[in-house]
Motif scaffolding. Structure first.
Motif, PDB file in Angstrom:
ATOM      1  N   GLY A  41       0.827  -1.196   0.000  1.00 11.90           N
ATOM      2  CA  GLY A  41       0.000   0.000   0.000  1.00 11.90           C
ATOM      3  C   GLY A  41       0.860   1.244   0.000  1.00 11.90           C
ATOM      4  N   THR A  42       0.391   2.283   0.663  1.00  8.84           N
ATOM      5  CA  THR A  42       1.107   3.559   0.682  1.00  8.84           C
ATOM      6  C   THR A  42       1.057   4.170   2.078  1.00  8.84           C
ATOM      7  OG1 THR A  42       0.485   3.976  -1.621  1.00  8.84           O
ATOM      8  CG2 THR A  42       1.240   5.852  -0.360  1.00  8.84           C
ATOM      9  N   PHE A  43       2.177   4.699   2.534  1.00 13.26           N
ATOM     10  CA  PHE A  43       2.187   5.459   3.780  1.00 13.26           C
ATOM     11  C   PHE A  43       2.923   6.776   3.536  1.00 13.26           C
ATOM     12  CE2 PHE A  43       6.162   3.088   4.032  1.00 13.26           C
ATOM     13  CZ  PHE A  43       7.064   4.006   4.572  1.00 13.26           C
ATOM     14  N   THR A  44       2.673   7.774   4.393  1.00 17.39           N
ATOM     15  CA  THR A  44       3.269   9.100   4.231  1.00 17.39           C
ATOM     16  C   THR A  44       3.889   9.554   5.538  1.00 17.39           C
ATOM     17  OG1 THR A  44       1.603   9.680   2.577  1.00 17.39           O
ATOM     18  CG2 THR A  44       2.839  11.484   3.549  1.00 17.39           C
ATOM     19  N   VAL A  45       5.155   9.980   5.465  1.00 22.89           N
ATOM     20  CA  VAL A  45       5.844  10.535   6.627  1.00 22.89           C
ATOM     21  C   VAL A  45       6.237  11.972   6.326  1.00 22.89           C
ATOM     22  CG1 VAL A  45       6.719   8.327   7.474  1.00 22.89           C
ATOM     23  CG2 VAL A  45       8.042   9.629   5.799  1.00 22.89           C
ATOM     24  N   ALA A  46       6.497  12.746   7.356  1.00 17.47           N
ATOM     25  CA  ALA A  46       6.909  14.136   7.191  1.00 17.47           C
ATOM     26  C   ALA A  46       8.084  14.439   8.103  1.00 17.47           C
ATOM     27  CB  ALA A  46       5.748  15.079   7.500  1.00 17.47           C
ATOM     28  N   VAL A  47       8.905  15.402   7.677  1.00 19.52           N
ATOM     29  CA  VAL A  47      10.026  15.889   8.480  1.00 19.52           C
ATOM     30  C   VAL A  47       9.890  17.396   8.617  1.00 19.52           C
ATOM     31  CG1 VAL A  47      12.502  16.345   8.451  1.00 19.52           C
ATOM     32  CG2 VAL A  47      11.674  14.062   7.967  1.00 19.52           C
ATOM     33  N   THR A  48      10.016  17.889   9.843  1.00 19.37           N
ATOM     34  CA  THR A  48      10.016  19.330  10.097  1.00 19.37           C
ATOM     35  C   THR A  48      11.411  19.728  10.565  1.00 19.37           C
ATOM     36  OG1 THR A  48       7.672  19.351  10.696  1.00 19.37           O
ATOM     37  CG2 THR A  48       9.015  21.199  11.452  1.00 19.37           C
ATOM     38  N   VAL A  49      12.007  20.697   9.884  1.00 18.84           N
ATOM     39  CA  VAL A  49      13.347  21.164  10.245  1.00 18.84           C
ATOM     40  C   VAL A  49      13.251  22.616  10.704  1.00 18.84           C
ATOM     41  CG1 VAL A  49      14.632  19.594   8.767  1.00 18.84           C
ATOM     42  CG2 VAL A  49      13.767  21.717   7.815  1.00 18.84           C
ATOM     43  N   THR A  50      14.080  22.970  11.674  1.00 16.62           N
ATOM     44  CA  THR A  50      14.080  24.313  12.259  1.00 16.62           C
ATOM     45  C   THR A  50      15.509  24.826  12.314  1.00 16.62           C
ATOM     46  OG1 THR A  50      12.202  23.663  13.656  1.00 16.62           O
ATOM     47  CG2 THR A  50      13.357  25.690  14.247  1.00 16.62           C
ATOM     48  N   ASP A  51      15.713  26.116  11.970  1.00 15.95           N
ATOM     49  CA  ASP A  51      17.066  26.672  12.034  1.00 15.95           C
ATOM     50  C   ASP A  51      17.243  27.467  13.334  1.00 15.95           C
ATOM     51  OD1 ASP A  51      15.842  29.122  11.709  1.00 15.95           O
ATOM     52  OD2 ASP A  51      16.498  29.419   9.644  1.00 15.95           O
TER      53      ASP A  51
END
Length: 673
Positions: free
Chosen positions: A605-615
């Protein structure tokens, strides 16, 4: 006996006739015209791409002498076409050059499918495909279309506002404009029916453009290709719609009784252009998503649509690439909007998409309006940002197509009320003329309702232009990454979940009406202009790299967060992962991951991940990117690990059968042309 002699004579006459018919194509093959005469009337139209390492083309010097002073590309193509025609034994006519190795050819007495198939067998031909008709993606039938009146939508330009119930799919352009109001130096090309240059809400926003509609019947302006991108109208009369053998026979969609009634002019290109860049903050009319963005009208559609060949030529020109016999575009577009499409695979679009993206232009295309079927071309091409359509509430609007080809979804307009003006259409610029132009006006909630993924795409194009205004060096991939990463999650409703495009027992697509979007069917999420522009302005861009070449069920999938753009003088302060949509195959949390993350999907199937980056800026800036990962079924065979193991007798038997079949095919004579 006299009867016998008469029959024998008849047989001899028939045999002579057959011999003449068989010999005729070979005789004609040598007479190849390089241009189309006014009375040509071809029955076949094919795009041909010649091989780069093809054999030399006989007769090229003769062609060069005959056409002294012509464009060298045209001469070389004419020579190659003549060589192919001589080998295949039939006459071809050159219609239009696309690139140095690609052209449109015409022929009479043969259908396009047969011609393409036969040309494909020539050793000098890389591919030959039918030059398919392209249509502006149709406005879906709606019961409020027939109502009179001139009132605007009761809720105005709801789709540009900050999201709030009930309009959850609004794109939040209002807050994006607090960051930038766009730049006149950023150009969005609208490849469509042309534009009404006299519309007051487009005055000063339109560049000169070009008209690439190459056939007179479709052009409807009395000329073929020229520098006038004005839209003369694309109406179809009832007589044209029902004229058997005519250029526009059964061009429109029949009514519920099966009658073909013609259609008024759509002013489709003017409507799309208004959504991208109508004059804004001028005290009258409407606002364009791109505010100060300039619009480059590229006319590729006319009466009954147009042809793929004209579209791909227009794409190349719009991006500043060379087009034979046309001066280079002095205002190359950074974004190309294609609110048009054809059913089927990407095919001949892909070369143009690859070249345009390599030139630094983002290609945005509408997903299509065939009621939940698979996305057609060019939306399904690799490198294209296909846009699905949402209702005001955030569910997939019934007419929008869907599937893994969709990159993002945006408002497409819809009517939720059973009577009275349509509440949630998309307001935009148009003309009141049923045939030729009459007066400039706007679409409304009664007699000129604007809904469709044709109008979702220019919202994305306008947002991309705002992003380029604050960060001109963004690449097409970076723009896509920021738009997808900043998108908002799809809301849940009482509607069924959207599924991948489905087919019935006959192989026909099954309609899929309103449904709850997933990241596997409607793209990364709902378009958020504010988040995308904010991320572009921050100069902090990340990506998620899938290290596992073919993710499979039950096996580890390795992911890496890659921060590949950071403003000078700033450092990465923090990085966090989140699971956007487990797709039923990934559960739990990914918050414990660092730069690298490993997940183990339980099924395909399909899965979705996310990454949040901060400076480490003060205040800090953030950027979020998401990645949809497709997982195949678990590998069959011993060990379940997908590698090694002995070859079983079944596999060896199938391999032997394939070898025998291949040898048999090699011995078969090639079809004579």
């Amino acid at each position: 006996m006299p009867l016998m002699h008469s029959m024998q004579a008849a047989v001899r006459r028939f045999a002579a006739f057959v011999a003449l018919v068989v010999a005729l194509p070979m005789a004609v093959g040598a007479a190849v015209a390089a241009t189309v005469g006014a009375d040509a009337g071809p029955s076949a139209r094919v795009i041909v791409k010649y091989r780069e390492d093809a054999p030399s083309s006989p007769g090229s010097s003769r062609v060069g002498v005959a056409s002294a002073g012509r464009d060298p590309t045209i001469q070389r193509l004419a020579a190659r076409m003549e060589a192919v025609a001589q080998r295949r034994g039939f006459a071809l006519r050159a219609h239009r050059a696309i690139t140095e190795r690609t052209q449109v050819v015409l022929a009479r007495g043969i259908d396009s499918e047969t011609l393409a198939r036969r040309l494909s067998t020539d050793p000098d031909v890389e591919y030959a495909v039918v030059d398919r008709r392209v249509r502006p993606l149709a406005v879906p039938n709606d019961p409020l279309h027939t109502l009179g009146g001139a009132d605007g939508p009761a809720v105005g330009q709801w789709y540009l506002r900050t999201p709030a119930a009930p309009a959850l799919s609004a794109i939040d352009a209002t807050r994006a404009w607090d960051i930038t109001q766009g730049s006149a130096g950023v150009v969005v090309a609208v490849l469509d029916t042309g534009v009404r240059f006299d519309h007051p809400d487009l005055a000063g926003k339109l560049l000169a453009g070009y008209d690439f509609v190459s056939t007179l019947p479709e052009s409807n302006d009395g000329t073929g290709r020229d520098s006038n991108a004005s839209d003369p109208g694309d109406w179809i009369t009832q007589q044209e719609d029902n004229s058997l053998g005519g250029d526009f026979y059964h061009c429109t969609t029949p009514d519920s009784l099966g009658n073909y009634n013609g259609a008024p002019s759509s002013w489709h290109g003017t409507q799309v252009s208004g959504i991208v860049g109508a004059l804004t903050n001028n005290g009258v009319g409407m606002a364009g998503a791109g505010w100060n963005t300039r619009v480059l009208p590229v006319r590729v559609l006319g009466k009954c649509g147009g042809y793929v060949s004209d579209v791909v030529i227009g794409m190349r020109w719009a991006a500043g690439l060379a087009v034979p016999n046309v001066a280079t575009n002095p205002n190359p577009a950074r974004v190309l909007n294609l609110s048009l499409g054809t059913v089927g695979a990407c095919g001949e679009y892909q070369d143009a998409v690859d070249d345009v993206v390599a030139a630094g232009a983002l290609v945005v295309a509408a997903a299509g309006n065939t009621n939940g079927h698979a996305v057609g071309a060019p939306g399904n091409c690799s490198g294209v940002m296909a846009v699905g359509g949402l209702r005001h509430s955030g569910t997939k609007v019934g007419f929008s197509d869907l599937g893994s080809a969709v990159s993002i979804s945006a408002p497409a307009g819809n009517c939720v009320n059973g009577f009275g003006p349509c509440l949630y259409p998309l307001l935009t610029t148009t003309d009141s003329g049923a045939q030729g132009p009459a007066s400039s006006t706007y679409t409304d909630g009664t007699n000129s309702i604007t809904v469709g993924t044709s109008f979702s795409a220019p919202l994305v194009s306008g947002v991309a232009a705002l992003m380029l205004a604050v960060q001109p060096t963004l690449t097409p991939d970076e723009i896509r990454s920021l738009i997808q990463g900043g998108s908002r999650r799809f809301p849940a409703s009482s509607a069924p979940a959207c599924t991948a495009p489905r087919f019935d027992g006959n192989g026909d697509p099954i309609d899929q009406d309103e449904c709850d979007c997933t990241t596997a069917t409607c793209g990364a999420g709902m378009l958020d202009a504010y988040a995308a522009v904010r991320s572009a302005a921050a100069g902090l861009i990340a990506d998620i790299v899938v290290n596992t070449p073919t993710p499979r069920a039950g096996q580890d999938v390795s992911l890496t967060a890659d921060v590949f753009r950071l403003i000078n003088g700033r450092n990465l302060s923090s990085l966090s992962w989140s699971l956007v949509d487990g797709g039923g195959i990934v559960s739990g949390s990914v918050t414990g991951c660092s730069t690298n993350c490993v997940v183990t999907p339980s099924g395909s199937g399909t899965f979705t991940v996310a990454v949040t980056v901060t400076d480490d800026n003060n205040p800090p800036t953030q950027s979020t990117v998401s990645r949809r990962v497709t997982v195949a079924a678990a590998s069959s065979g011993g060990g379940g690990g997908g590698g090694g193991g002995a070859l079983g007798p079944g596999y060896l038997g199938a391999l032997l059968a394939a070898v025998i079949a291949a040898r048999h095919l090699q011995r078969r004579p090639r079809s004579a042309v």
